[in-house]
Design a protein around this motif. Structure first.
Motif, PDB file in Angstrom:
ATOM      1  N   VAL A  10      52.538  21.435  40.373  1.00  0.00           N
ATOM      2  CA  VAL A  10      52.183  20.054  40.028  1.00  0.00           C
ATOM      3  C   VAL A  10      50.945  19.538  40.757  1.00  0.00           C
ATOM      4  CG1 VAL A  10      54.540  19.464  39.336  1.00  0.00           C
ATOM      5  CG2 VAL A  10      53.795  18.995  41.664  1.00  0.00           C
ATOM      6  N   SER A  11      50.399  20.300  41.694  1.00  0.00           N
ATOM      7  CA  SER A  11      49.160  19.878  42.351  1.00  0.00           C
ATOM      8  C   SER A  11      47.927  20.255  41.538  1.00  0.00           C
ATOM      9  CB  SER A  11      49.066  20.469  43.761  1.00  0.00           C
ATOM     10  OG  SER A  11      48.978  21.875  43.692  1.00  0.00           O
ATOM     11  N   GLU A  57      58.832  14.360  40.010  1.00  0.00           N
ATOM     12  CA  GLU A  57      59.445  13.323  40.846  1.00  0.00           C
ATOM     13  C   GLU A  57      60.731  12.796  40.234  1.00  0.00           C
ATOM     14  OE1 GLU A  57      56.359  10.448  41.476  1.00  0.00           O
ATOM     15  OE2 GLU A  57      55.163  11.863  42.662  1.00  0.00           O
ATOM     16  N   GLN A  58      60.792  12.706  38.904  1.00  0.00           N
ATOM     17  CA  GLN A  58      62.011  12.252  38.237  1.00  0.00           C
ATOM     18  C   GLN A  58      63.049  13.363  38.145  1.00  0.00           C
ATOM     19  OE1 GLN A  58      60.898  10.607  34.458  1.00  0.00           O
ATOM     20  NE2 GLN A  58      59.758   8.931  35.375  1.00  0.00           N
ATOM     21  N   GLY A  59      62.630  14.589  38.375  1.00  0.00           N
ATOM     22  CA  GLY A  59      63.538  15.734  38.323  1.00  0.00           C
ATOM     23  C   GLY A  59      63.983  16.109  39.718  1.00  0.00           C
ATOM     24  N   ASN A  60      63.718  17.372  40.109  1.00  0.00           N
ATOM     25  CA  ASN A  60      64.205  17.848  41.405  1.00  0.00           C
ATOM     26  C   ASN A  60      63.179  17.712  42.531  1.00  0.00           C
ATOM     27  OD1 ASN A  60      62.465  19.929  40.737  1.00  0.00           O
ATOM     28  ND2 ASN A  60      64.054  21.478  40.535  1.00  0.00           N
ATOM     29  N   ASN A  61      61.976  17.224  42.228  1.00  0.00           N
ATOM     30  CA  ASN A  61      60.951  16.895  43.225  1.00  0.00           C
ATOM     31  C   ASN A  61      60.666  18.058  44.182  1.00  0.00           C
ATOM     32  OD1 ASN A  61      59.031  15.121  44.215  1.00  0.00           O
ATOM     33  ND2 ASN A  61      60.422  14.206  45.698  1.00  0.00           N
ATOM     34  N   ASP A  62      60.473  19.260  43.604  1.00  0.00           N
ATOM     35  CA  ASP A  62      60.219  20.439  44.436  1.00  0.00           C
ATOM     36  C   ASP A  62      58.777  20.940  44.370  1.00  0.00           C
ATOM     37  OD1 ASP A  62      60.158  21.532  41.888  1.00  0.00           O
ATOM     38  OD2 ASP A  62      61.550  23.162  42.338  1.00  0.00           O
ATOM     39  N   ILE A 107      58.097  19.513  31.482  1.00  0.00           N
ATOM     40  CA  ILE A 107      59.500  19.236  31.747  1.00  0.00           C
ATOM     41  C   ILE A 107      59.783  19.691  33.173  1.00  0.00           C
ATOM     42  CG2 ILE A 107      60.237  19.424  29.338  1.00  0.00           C
ATOM     43  CD1 ILE A 107      61.373  22.207  30.035  1.00  0.00           C
ATOM     44  N   ASP A 108      60.856  19.196  33.755  1.00  0.00           N
ATOM     45  CA  ASP A 108      61.178  19.629  35.113  1.00  0.00           C
ATOM     46  C   ASP A 108      61.660  21.074  35.088  1.00  0.00           C
ATOM     47  OD1 ASP A 108      61.325  19.016  37.915  1.00  0.00           O
ATOM     48  OD2 ASP A 108      63.484  19.102  37.725  1.00  0.00           O
ATOM     49  N   ASN A 109      61.477  21.767  36.186  1.00  0.00           N
ATOM     50  CA  ASN A 109      61.833  23.183  36.269  1.00  0.00           C
ATOM     51  C   ASN A 109      63.288  23.388  36.656  1.00  0.00           C
ATOM     52  OD1 ASN A 109      61.148  22.235  38.913  1.00  0.00           O
ATOM     53  ND2 ASN A 109      61.162  24.340  39.625  1.00  0.00           N
ATOM     54  N   ARG A 110      64.142  22.657  36.006  1.00  0.00           N
ATOM     55  CA  ARG A 110      65.571  22.851  36.266  1.00  0.00           C
ATOM     56  C   ARG A 110      66.216  23.148  34.931  1.00  0.00           C
ATOM     57  NH1 ARG A 110      67.597  16.830  37.619  1.00  0.00           N
ATOM     58  NH2 ARG A 110      66.421  16.324  35.781  1.00  0.00           N
ATOM     59  N   VAL A 111      66.718  24.344  34.832  1.00  0.00           N
ATOM     60  CA  VAL A 111      67.323  24.820  33.590  1.00  0.00           C
ATOM     61  C   VAL A 111      68.827  24.726  33.743  1.00  0.00           C
ATOM     62  CG1 VAL A 111      67.605  26.791  32.056  1.00  0.00           C
ATOM     63  CG2 VAL A 111      65.397  26.355  33.131  1.00  0.00           C
TER      64      VAL A 111
END
Length: 92
Positions: A42-43, A55-60, A85-89
């Motif tokens: 994300v950088s 930030e709305q997901g797992n913020n990793d 999308i967030d990287n949480r499956v």
């Protein structure tokens, strides 16, 4: 060009898929390879929507990105659009 990038980022944010509900079996990866999603730091510039999704997901510091169409900015330079999308499956 900044107005164009900001506008495209806002449009991309509105087009994001609704994130899946996390469960006890949630992982930390992207959907399978045939989905088109790739792991994304994300950088990476100049995108900002990826940060908001993380930030709305797992913020990793990671998200999943699927390349979309390539548009041109007001200077005629190509600009790649992504669906983030967030990287949480969620594993069912």
């Amino acid at each position: 060009m900044n107005k164009m990038i900001t506008g495209l980022a806002a449009a991309a944010l509105l087009c994001l898929a609704t994130p899946a509900q996390a469960s006890e079996s949630a992982g930390t990866g992207c959907p399978p390879g045939n989905s088109g999603f790739l792991l994304w730091d994300v950088s990476t510039e100049p995108y900002h929507v990826d940060n908001a999704v993380d930030e709305q997901g797992n913020n990793d510091g990671w998200a999943c990105a699927r390349p979309g169409e390539v548009v041109t900015d007001e200077n005629g330079d190509p600009f790649q659009l992504y669906n983030f999308i967030d990287n949480r499956v969620v594993i069912h």
